[in-house]
Write a protein that holds these residues in place. Sequence first.
Motif, PDB file in Angstrom:
ATOM      1  N   MET A   1       0.850  -1.192   0.000  1.00 13.93           N
ATOM      2  CA  MET A   1       0.000   0.000   0.000  1.00 13.93           C
ATOM      3  C   MET A   1       0.883   1.238   0.000  1.00 13.93           C
ATOM      4  O   MET A   1       1.831   1.341   0.771  1.00 13.93           O
ATOM      5  CB  MET A   1      -0.916  -0.004   1.229  1.00 13.93           C
ATOM      6  N   ASN A   2       0.591   2.186  -0.896  1.00 14.97           N
ATOM      7  CA  ASN A   2       1.379   3.406  -1.009  1.00 14.97           C
ATOM      8  C   ASN A   2       0.646   4.580  -0.372  1.00 14.97           C
ATOM      9  O   ASN A   2      -0.578   4.699  -0.464  1.00 14.97           O
ATOM     10  CB  ASN A   2       1.651   3.726  -2.481  1.00 14.97           C
ATOM     11  N   PHE A   3       1.415   5.463   0.266  1.00 13.76           N
ATOM     12  CA  PHE A   3       0.852   6.647   0.891  1.00 13.76           C
ATOM     13  C   PHE A   3       1.590   7.875   0.388  1.00 13.76           C
ATOM     14  O   PHE A   3       2.795   7.831   0.155  1.00 13.76           O
ATOM     15  CB  PHE A   3       0.997   6.573   2.415  1.00 13.76           C
ATOM     16  N   ARG A   4       0.876   8.975   0.229  1.00  9.06           N
ATOM     17  CA  ARG A   4       1.491  10.255  -0.113  1.00  9.06           C
ATOM     18  C   ARG A   4       1.715  11.021   1.182  1.00  9.06           C
ATOM     19  O   ARG A   4       0.805  11.616   1.741  1.00  9.06           O
ATOM     20  CB  ARG A   4       0.583  11.051  -1.064  1.00  9.06           C
ATOM     21  N   VAL A   5       2.978  10.959   1.663  1.00 13.78           N
ATOM     22  CA  VAL A   5       3.307  11.529   2.964  1.00 13.78           C
ATOM     23  C   VAL A   5       4.539  12.408   2.843  1.00 13.78           C
ATOM     24  O   VAL A   5       5.538  12.009   2.235  1.00 13.78           O
ATOM     25  CB  VAL A   5       3.575  10.418   4.003  1.00 13.78           C
ATOM     26  N   ALA A   6       4.454  13.618   3.394  1.00 17.34           N
ATOM     27  CA  ALA A   6       5.626  14.494   3.481  1.00 17.34           C
ATOM     28  C   ALA A   6       6.470  14.008   4.652  1.00 17.34           C
ATOM     29  O   ALA A   6       5.994  13.920   5.788  1.00 17.34           O
ATOM     30  CB  ALA A   6       5.188  15.936   3.679  1.00 17.34           C
ATOM     31  N   PHE A   7       7.748  13.693   4.380  1.00 15.03           N
ATOM     32  CA  PHE A   7       8.586  13.057   5.399  1.00 15.03           C
ATOM     33  C   PHE A   7      10.011  13.584   5.273  1.00 15.03           C
ATOM     34  O   PHE A   7      10.495  13.794   4.172  1.00 15.03           O
ATOM     35  CB  PHE A   7       8.560  11.535   5.197  1.00 15.03           C
ATOM     36  N   GLY A   8      10.672  13.820   6.399  1.00 15.96           N
ATOM     37  CA  GLY A   8      12.044  14.332   6.350  1.00 15.96           C
ATOM     38  C   GLY A   8      12.790  13.968   7.612  1.00 15.96           C
ATOM     39  O   GLY A   8      12.323  13.185   8.434  1.00 15.96           O
ATOM     40  N   CYS A   9      13.981  14.540   7.773  1.00 18.90           N
ATOM     41  CA  CYS A   9      14.769  14.281   8.973  1.00 18.90           C
ATOM     42  C   CYS A   9      15.416  15.580   9.435  1.00 18.90           C
ATOM     43  O   CYS A   9      15.493  16.551   8.691  1.00 18.90           O
ATOM     44  CB  CYS A   9      15.828  13.212   8.719  1.00 18.90           C
ATOM     45  N   GLY A  10      15.859  15.581  10.704  1.00 12.42           N
ATOM     46  CA  GLY A  10      16.481  16.766  11.270  1.00 12.42           C
ATOM     47  C   GLY A  10      17.989  16.631  11.338  1.00 12.42           C
ATOM     48  O   GLY A  10      18.525  15.534  11.489  1.00 12.42           O
ATOM     49  N   THR A  11      18.697  17.747  11.227  1.00  8.19           N
ATOM     50  CA  THR A  11      20.155  17.737  11.316  1.00  8.19           C
ATOM     51  C   THR A  11      20.673  18.515  12.519  1.00  8.19           C
ATOM     52  O   THR A  11      21.841  18.429  12.862  1.00  8.19           O
ATOM     53  CB  THR A  11      20.774  18.344  10.037  1.00  8.19           C
ATOM     54  N   ASP A  12      19.788  19.274  13.179  1.00  4.58           N
ATOM     55  CA  ASP A  12      20.187  20.044  14.352  1.00  4.58           C
ATOM     56  C   ASP A  12      19.118  19.833  15.423  1.00  4.58           C
ATOM     57  O   ASP A  12      18.250  20.668  15.635  1.00  4.58           O
ATOM     58  CB  ASP A  12      20.322  21.528  14.003  1.00  4.58           C
ATOM     59  N   ASN A  13      19.168  18.685  16.089  1.00  5.90           N
ATOM     60  CA  ASN A  13      18.145  18.308  17.057  1.00  5.90           C
ATOM     61  C   ASN A  13      18.591  18.694  18.453  1.00  5.90           C
ATOM     62  O   ASN A  13      19.677  18.323  18.889  1.00  5.90           O
ATOM     63  CB  ASN A  13      17.886  16.799  16.973  1.00  5.90           C
ATOM     64  N   GLN A  14      17.764  19.428  19.173  1.00  5.58           N
ATOM     65  CA  GLN A  14      18.121  19.944  20.484  1.00  5.58           C
ATOM     66  C   GLN A  14      17.202  19.382  21.549  1.00  5.58           C
ATOM     67  O   GLN A  14      16.118  18.883  21.262  1.00  5.58           O
ATOM     68  CB  GLN A  14      18.039  21.469  20.478  1.00  5.58           C
ATOM     69  N   ASN A  15      17.665  19.445  22.814  1.00  8.88           N
ATOM     70  CA  ASN A  15      16.902  18.993  23.975  1.00  8.88           C
ATOM     71  C   ASN A  15      16.538  17.518  23.876  1.00  8.88           C
ATOM     72  O   ASN A  15      15.487  17.088  24.338  1.00  8.88           O
ATOM     73  CB  ASN A  15      15.634  19.833  24.149  1.00  8.88           C
ATOM     74  N   ILE A  16      17.394  16.721  23.241  1.00  8.14           N
ATOM     75  CA  ILE A  16      17.195  15.282  23.129  1.00  8.14           C
ATOM     76  C   ILE A  16      18.418  14.607  23.732  1.00  8.14           C
ATOM     77  O   ILE A  16      19.528  14.811  23.263  1.00  8.14           O
ATOM     78  CB  ILE A  16      17.007  14.847  21.666  1.00  8.14           C
ATOM     79  N   ASN A  17      18.225  13.812  24.768  1.00  7.68           N
ATOM     80  CA  ASN A  17      19.348  13.262  25.517  1.00  7.68           C
ATOM     81  C   ASN A  17      19.418  11.741  25.429  1.00  7.68           C
ATOM     82  O   ASN A  17      19.543  11.042  26.424  1.00  7.68           O
ATOM     83  CB  ASN A  17      19.240  13.685  26.998  1.00  7.68           C
ATOM     84  N   PHE A  18      19.311  11.197  24.205  1.00 13.27           N
ATOM     85  CA  PHE A  18      19.395   9.751  24.022  1.00 13.27           C
ATOM     86  C   PHE A  18      20.734   9.389  23.398  1.00 13.27           C
ATOM     87  O   PHE A  18      20.826   8.853  22.316  1.00 13.27           O
ATOM     88  CB  PHE A  18      18.250   9.253  23.145  1.00 13.27           C
ATOM     89  N   GLY A  19      21.823   9.720  24.080  1.00  6.81           N
ATOM     90  CA  GLY A  19      23.145   9.391  23.571  1.00  6.81           C
ATOM     91  C   GLY A  19      23.802  10.598  22.938  1.00  6.81           C
ATOM     92  O   GLY A  19      23.412  11.747  23.145  1.00  6.81           O
ATOM     93  N   GLN A  20      24.821  10.352  22.123  1.00  8.17           N
ATOM     94  CA  GLN A  20      25.573  11.410  21.465  1.00  8.17           C
ATOM     95  C   GLN A  20      24.730  12.064  20.379  1.00  8.17           C
ATOM     96  O   GLN A  20      24.243  11.411  19.472  1.00  8.17           O
ATOM     97  CB  GLN A  20      26.850  10.840  20.848  1.00  8.17           C
ATOM     98  N   ASN A  21      24.532  13.376  20.464  1.00  8.79           N
ATOM     99  CA  ASN A  21      23.649  14.062  19.533  1.00  8.79           C
ATOM    100  C   ASN A  21      24.375  15.001  18.581  1.00  8.79           C
ATOM    101  O   ASN A  21      23.740  15.781  17.878  1.00  8.79           O
ATOM    102  CB  ASN A  21      22.597  14.875  20.307  1.00  8.79           C
ATOM    103  N   ASP A  22      25.683  14.947  18.565  1.00  8.64           N
ATOM    104  CA  ASP A  22      26.436  15.853  17.707  1.00  8.64           C
ATOM    105  C   ASP A  22      27.163  15.079  16.614  1.00  8.64           C
ATOM    106  O   ASP A  22      27.566  13.938  16.799  1.00  8.64           O
ATOM    107  CB  ASP A  22      27.459  16.648  18.532  1.00  8.64           C
ATOM    108  N   GLY A  23      27.325  15.729  15.475  1.00 11.09           N
ATOM    109  CA  GLY A  23      28.125  15.143  14.404  1.00 11.09           C
ATOM    110  C   GLY A  23      27.404  14.063  13.633  1.00 11.09           C
ATOM    111  O   GLY A  23      26.200  13.854  13.773  1.00 11.09           O
ATOM    112  N   PRO A  24      28.145  13.311  12.821  1.00  9.75           N
ATOM    113  CA  PRO A  24      27.533  12.312  11.939  1.00  9.75           C
ATOM    114  C   PRO A  24      26.953  11.111  12.665  1.00  9.75           C
ATOM    115  O   PRO A  24      26.186  10.348  12.083  1.00  9.75           O
ATOM    116  CB  PRO A  24      28.709  11.890  11.043  1.00  9.75           C
ATOM    117  N   LYS A  25      27.294  10.921  13.954  1.00 10.50           N
ATOM    118  CA  LYS A  25      26.777   9.772  14.703  1.00 10.50           C
ATOM    119  C   LYS A  25      25.498  10.093  15.459  1.00 10.50           C
ATOM    120  O   LYS A  25      25.082   9.339  16.327  1.00 10.50           O
ATOM    121  CB  LYS A  25      27.843   9.279  15.682  1.00 10.50           C
ATOM    122  N   ASN A  26      24.875  11.215  15.116  1.00  9.57           N
ATOM    123  CA  ASN A  26      23.634  11.611  15.771  1.00  9.57           C
ATOM    124  C   ASN A  26      22.570  10.539  15.576  1.00  9.57           C
ATOM    125  O   ASN A  26      22.146  10.277  14.462  1.00  9.57           O
ATOM    126  CB  ASN A  26      23.152  12.941  15.165  1.00  9.57           C
TER     127      ASN A  26
END
Length: 213
Positions: A1-26
């Motif tokens: 089943m296909n859906f038309r959904v706008a979807f993306g990702c973040g590159t500068d995520n703040q106030n998130i403390n689930f491990g290392q959040n800086d650099g390419p290993k975010n």
Amino acid sequence: MNFRVAFGCGTDNQNINFGQNDGPKNPIAGIFGLGMAQRSILNQLAKETNRRFSYCLPSSTIPRETHTTLSFGKDAKICGSIQKTEILPAHMQAYSVNLLGISIAEKRLHIDPEIFKLKYGPFGGFFIDTGGENKTLPSMTFHFKGANLVLDSKAVFERFNSNFCMAIFPTSDLGINILGAFQQANHRFLFDVLKLSLYGRKSIVSFAPEICQ
């Protein structure tokens, strides 16, 4: 089943403390929007979600490998000692509820209810954010309109070495109050969000105690 959904990702995520959040290993790629705005997953897939979802967050004291489930539509269910309160038409990004007061160890605190009221514009209000203790520590109760959310000490206090601290942080000068993920642990929440055009019916958030693991 296909859906038309706008979807993306973040590159500068703040106030998130689930491990290392800086650099390419975010490890955090962005935010999964479940608000009432048109771009939220809830609305983009409205036919599938029926604008209804539920979750149960595990306590921070259990092993990190524990997983939980986010359910939509007919799969979003709740049982047990259910309480309900109305979702206020605050703004499209978050869920505002009517908080009347707070109790500690069943003793009502002297807090002016005006502090929790939603003001004009994005100011004030009380929002639900979609984030082994000493038994002598007190519980905390949030008194909503038509419902009471009772939290045991594990959802109120955090141990730091030999000290216990109440896990509540100050908000910004805007005065917005938030029920965070730490306080929601071991409760199932169900959001039933109606279209704004459906006058006469109300959007409701329900909650009930549940061991989330």
